[in-house]
Motif scaffolding. Structure first.
Motif, PDB file in Angstrom:
ATOM      1  N   LEU A 167       0.893  -1.211   0.077  1.00 23.29           N
ATOM      2  CA  LEU A 167      -0.207   0.128   0.135  1.00 23.29           C
ATOM      3  C   LEU A 167       0.886   1.336   0.051  1.00 23.29           C
ATOM      4  O   LEU A 167       0.289   2.380  -0.472  1.00 23.29           O
ATOM      5  CB  LEU A 167      -0.845  -0.132   1.306  1.00 23.29           C
ATOM      6  N   ALA A 168       2.107   1.161   0.481  1.00 31.08           N
ATOM      7  CA  ALA A 168       3.057   2.385   0.519  1.00 31.08           C
ATOM      8  C   ALA A 168       3.466   2.560  -1.121  1.00 31.08           C
ATOM      9  O   ALA A 168       3.498   1.674  -1.976  1.00 31.08           O
ATOM     10  CB  ALA A 168       4.181   1.878   1.126  1.00 31.08           C
ATOM     11  N   PRO A 169       3.932   3.941  -1.347  1.00 38.51           N
ATOM     12  CA  PRO A 169       4.571   4.218  -2.507  1.00 38.51           C
ATOM     13  C   PRO A 169       5.781   3.432  -2.625  1.00 38.51           C
ATOM     14  O   PRO A 169       6.340   3.187  -1.727  1.00 38.51           O
ATOM     15  CB  PRO A 169       4.931   5.752  -2.558  1.00 38.51           C
ATOM     16  N   GLY A 170       5.862   3.406  -4.103  1.00 39.29           N
ATOM     17  CA  GLY A 170       7.283   2.583  -4.660  1.00 39.29           C
ATOM     18  C   GLY A 170       8.442   3.636  -4.505  1.00 39.29           C
ATOM     19  O   GLY A 170       8.299   4.884  -3.820  1.00 39.29           O
ATOM     20  N   ASN A 171       9.613   3.114  -4.451  1.00 39.94           N
ATOM     21  CA  ASN A 171      10.994   3.997  -4.516  1.00 39.94           C
ATOM     22  C   ASN A 171      11.774   4.204  -5.547  1.00 39.94           C
ATOM     23  O   ASN A 171      12.732   4.918  -5.618  1.00 39.94           O
ATOM     24  CB  ASN A 171      11.897   3.436  -3.176  1.00 39.94           C
ATOM     25  N   ILE A 172      11.217   3.559  -6.913  1.00 41.24           N
ATOM     26  CA  ILE A 172      11.883   3.577  -8.132  1.00 41.24           C
ATOM     27  C   ILE A 172      11.021   4.434  -9.144  1.00 41.24           C
ATOM     28  O   ILE A 172      11.083   5.196  -9.480  1.00 41.24           O
ATOM     29  CB  ILE A 172      12.215   2.234  -8.692  1.00 41.24           C
ATOM     30  N   THR A 173       9.656   3.875  -8.971  1.00 46.69           N
ATOM     31  CA  THR A 173       8.403   4.521  -9.549  1.00 46.69           C
ATOM     32  C   THR A 173       7.361   5.035  -8.543  1.00 46.69           C
ATOM     33  O   THR A 173       7.559   4.375  -7.600  1.00 46.69           O
ATOM     34  CB  THR A 173       7.916   3.835 -10.718  1.00 46.69           C
ATOM     35  N   PRO A 174       6.342   5.438  -8.853  1.00 52.60           N
ATOM     36  CA  PRO A 174       5.357   5.828  -7.899  1.00 52.60           C
ATOM     37  C   PRO A 174       4.775   4.354  -7.272  1.00 52.60           C
ATOM     38  O   PRO A 174       4.398   4.433  -6.123  1.00 52.60           O
ATOM     39  CB  PRO A 174       4.127   6.587  -8.576  1.00 52.60           C
ATOM     40  N   VAL A 175       4.928   3.454  -8.007  1.00 54.01           N
ATOM     41  CA  VAL A 175       4.388   2.025  -7.215  1.00 54.01           C
ATOM     42  C   VAL A 175       5.401   0.982  -7.459  1.00 54.01           C
ATOM     43  O   VAL A 175       5.134  -0.062  -6.761  1.00 54.01           O
ATOM     44  CB  VAL A 175       3.169   1.561  -8.316  1.00 54.01           C
ATOM     45  N   SER A 176       6.757   1.073  -7.766  1.00 50.33           N
ATOM     46  CA  SER A 176       7.518  -0.184  -7.888  1.00 50.33           C
ATOM     47  C   SER A 176       8.661   0.052  -6.823  1.00 50.33           C
ATOM     48  O   SER A 176       9.406   1.334  -6.711  1.00 50.33           O
ATOM     49  CB  SER A 176       8.142  -0.303  -9.053  1.00 50.33           C
ATOM     50  N   GLU A 177       9.169  -0.714  -6.316  1.00 54.80           N
ATOM     51  CA  GLU A 177      10.241  -0.889  -5.593  1.00 54.80           C
ATOM     52  C   GLU A 177      11.432  -1.439  -5.943  1.00 54.80           C
ATOM     53  O   GLU A 177      11.299  -2.245  -6.902  1.00 54.80           O
ATOM     54  CB  GLU A 177      10.024  -1.919  -4.262  1.00 54.80           C
ATOM     55  N   ALA A 178      12.582  -1.138  -5.563  1.00 55.46           N
ATOM     56  CA  ALA A 178      13.810  -1.289  -6.245  1.00 55.46           C
ATOM     57  C   ALA A 178      14.088  -3.005  -6.673  1.00 55.46           C
ATOM     58  O   ALA A 178      14.419  -3.260  -7.855  1.00 55.46           O
ATOM     59  CB  ALA A 178      14.992  -0.877  -5.657  1.00 55.46           C
ATOM     60  N   ASN A 179      14.158  -3.640  -5.875  1.00 57.06           N
ATOM     61  CA  ASN A 179      14.326  -5.258  -5.866  1.00 57.06           C
ATOM     62  C   ASN A 179      13.295  -5.774  -7.111  1.00 57.06           C
ATOM     63  O   ASN A 179      13.795  -6.637  -7.869  1.00 57.06           O
ATOM     64  CB  ASN A 179      14.451  -5.980  -4.803  1.00 57.06           C
ATOM     65  N   ILE A 180      12.274  -5.508  -7.167  1.00 55.43           N
ATOM     66  CA  ILE A 180      11.261  -5.834  -7.990  1.00 55.43           C
ATOM     67  C   ILE A 180      11.305  -5.123  -9.386  1.00 55.43           C
ATOM     68  O   ILE A 180      11.427  -5.716 -10.428  1.00 55.43           O
ATOM     69  CB  ILE A 180       9.787  -5.675  -7.605  1.00 55.43           C
ATOM     70  N   ALA A 181      11.361  -3.817  -9.429  1.00 57.77           N
ATOM     71  CA  ALA A 181      11.651  -3.043 -10.491  1.00 57.77           C
ATOM     72  C   ALA A 181      13.081  -3.351 -11.292  1.00 57.77           C
ATOM     73  O   ALA A 181      12.933  -3.382 -12.654  1.00 57.77           O
ATOM     74  CB  ALA A 181      11.755  -1.825 -10.005  1.00 57.77           C
ATOM     75  N   ASN A 182      13.881  -4.044 -10.609  1.00 56.12           N
ATOM     76  CA  ASN A 182      15.074  -4.350 -11.355  1.00 56.12           C
ATOM     77  C   ASN A 182      14.877  -5.511 -11.989  1.00 56.12           C
ATOM     78  O   ASN A 182      15.783  -5.759 -13.233  1.00 56.12           O
ATOM     79  CB  ASN A 182      16.373  -4.281 -10.201  1.00 56.12           C
ATOM     80  N   ASP A 183      13.862  -6.289 -11.750  1.00 54.96           N
ATOM     81  CA  ASP A 183      13.859  -7.684 -12.624  1.00 54.96           C
ATOM     82  C   ASP A 183      12.224  -8.099 -12.417  1.00 54.96           C
ATOM     83  O   ASP A 183      12.126  -9.196 -11.776  1.00 54.96           O
ATOM     84  CB  ASP A 183      14.684  -8.743 -12.264  1.00 54.96           C
ATOM     85  N   PRO A 184      11.260  -7.451 -13.039  1.00 60.54           N
ATOM     86  CA  PRO A 184       9.681  -7.638 -12.691  1.00 60.54           C
ATOM     87  C   PRO A 184       9.654  -9.156 -13.188  1.00 60.54           C
ATOM     88  O   PRO A 184       8.784  -9.921 -12.709  1.00 60.54           O
ATOM     89  CB  PRO A 184       9.251  -6.711 -13.534  1.00 60.54           C
ATOM     90  N   GLU A 185      10.224  -9.613 -14.292  1.00 56.01           N
ATOM     91  CA  GLU A 185       9.876 -10.829 -14.995  1.00 56.01           C
ATOM     92  C   GLU A 185      10.262 -12.090 -13.901  1.00 56.01           C
ATOM     93  O   GLU A 185       9.435 -12.807 -13.673  1.00 56.01           O
ATOM     94  CB  GLU A 185      10.666 -11.018 -16.292  1.00 56.01           C
ATOM     95  N   ALA A 186      11.638 -11.833 -13.264  1.00 55.79           N
ATOM     96  CA  ALA A 186      11.852 -12.635 -12.144  1.00 55.79           C
ATOM     97  C   ALA A 186      11.302 -12.706 -11.113  1.00 55.79           C
ATOM     98  O   ALA A 186      10.627 -13.952 -10.439  1.00 55.79           O
ATOM     99  CB  ALA A 186      13.365 -12.379 -11.927  1.00 55.79           C
ATOM    100  N   ALA A 187      10.665 -11.722 -10.629  1.00 53.98           N
ATOM    101  CA  ALA A 187      10.013 -11.612  -9.541  1.00 53.98           C
ATOM    102  C   ALA A 187       8.518 -12.194  -9.593  1.00 53.98           C
ATOM    103  O   ALA A 187       7.976 -12.751  -8.731  1.00 53.98           O
ATOM    104  CB  ALA A 187       9.729  -9.975  -9.072  1.00 53.98           C
TER     105      ALA A 187
END
Ligand code: BDR
Ligand code: CA
Length: 330
Positions: free
Chosen positions: A158-178
């Protein structure tokens, strides 16, 4: 968990990764049996160097460290986060170079080997992008059964992201793997920004680390000086989020979770503005989160105690007991 359980750490060392590593070494509940690195805060090879140097400084020369994926599943490594973690990943702190190098196998291969060595027992803590874990799932389809559980620092419920408004770094760096890792049928706990941004380390905690006689605590205190510099613009004071060590502490049951519903989680892998978002189905919150059909991911939203004293206490207790067995000063 009375006996220390075997743990595999997958990381992108990284200042808060260094804290998580120190915490896992110090915790009497964890036996760290292997470490993999992945590109994130720094490239995978640089993360392995930092990890090996920290292990040497801490006096753990035998834990195998394997270099994992340099690039995410789609595209290429973006170059890291020097503005957050410094050019060398650990805030510019210079550690004595380790006498040994990484093992020959990849991080994914090491994870699979260890899962076979500790079937049903191995616990995975993943605090970087999930590229290695997804690769390990493809290498060994039985991995979900061999591994007792996996705890992931990543996402924003529910919190904002830290890379985009909705994505967090570890997930944003490889969304397919996540997406692959979170869709797998295993016992998974997600530790998202909702809880890691609300449990911070303050300047007095950093001073406590700097004042310690143990070289690892001192080095961590120095690294945190750099990390605090980044977080000043976010929190308005010298302090920092504690993403990775909190995930490690939750994995070893060092801290109690207060709100952690088991819900369905999907990762957005589209190319639109919500790419990398962890879509957590929290619609049950008004009913106290009743069981959700098909849900397997525990999403930690709140912990039940203050984290910083536990983190510092765990480090101090471990380093103190080392001092007790040290040669008496004559
Ligand atoms: C995560 O991203 C990295 O910068 C940190 O080490 C942590 O794992 C926080 O979003
Ligand atoms: Ca990390």
């Amino acid at each position: 968990m009375n006996q220390p359980a075997p743990f595999f750490l997958d990381c992108d060392t990284g200042i808060d990764d260094a804290l998580a590593l120190a915490y896992l070494l110090a915790s009497p509940r964890a036996d760290l049996v292997g470490i993999g690195t992945v590109s994130g805060n720094i490239d995978a090879a640089g993360g392995a160097r930092n990890t090996l140097d920290l292990l040497q400084l801490a006096g753990y020369p035998d834990i195998p460290v394997a270099i994992g994926a340099h690039d995410p599943q789609e595209g290429t490594f973006h170059g890291g986060a020097p503005h957050v973690h410094g050019d060398n990943g650990i805030g510019g702190v210079e550690l004595a170079p380790s006498d040994r190098g990484p093992v020959e196998v990849s991080a994914a291969e090491l994870l699979v080997q260890l899962a076979h060595r500790f079937p049903g027992e191995l616990r995975v803590v993943a605090i970087g992008p999930l590229t290695n874990i997804a690769e390990a799932l493809r290498l060994e389809p039985q991995l979900t059964e061999l591994v007792a559980e996996i705890t992931i620092m990543g996402g924003a419920a529910l919190a904002p992201g830290n890379i985009t408004p909705v994505s967090e770094a570890n997930i944003a760096n490889d969304p397919e793997a996540a997406a692959e890792v979170l869709a797998a049928d295993w016992n998974v706990t997600l530790v998202p920004l909702d809880v890691t941004m609300t449990n911070v380390l303050e300047e007095n905690h950093r001073q406590e680390l700097l004042a310690s006689e143990h070289p690892v605590s001192q080095a961590l205190g120095e690294m945190l000086g750099y990390y605090f510099g980044f977080y000043i613009d976010i929190f308005g004071r010298a302090c920092s989020a504690m993403h990775d060590p909190l995930a490690a502490a939750i994995a070893v049951r060092g801290v109690e979770v207060a709100t952690a519903p088991k819900v369905r989680v999907q990762v957005d892998t589209t190319t639109g503005p919500s790419r990398g978002q962890t879509v957590c189905d929290l619609r049950g919150q008004y009913l106290g989160f009743p069981d959700q059909r098909g849900a397997r991911c525990r999403v930690v939203l709140e912990i039940g105690e203050k984290f910083a004293p536990h983190l510092l206490g765990t480090l101090q207790a471990a380093w103190l007991s080392e001092e007790q067995v040290a040669e008496p000063v004559t």
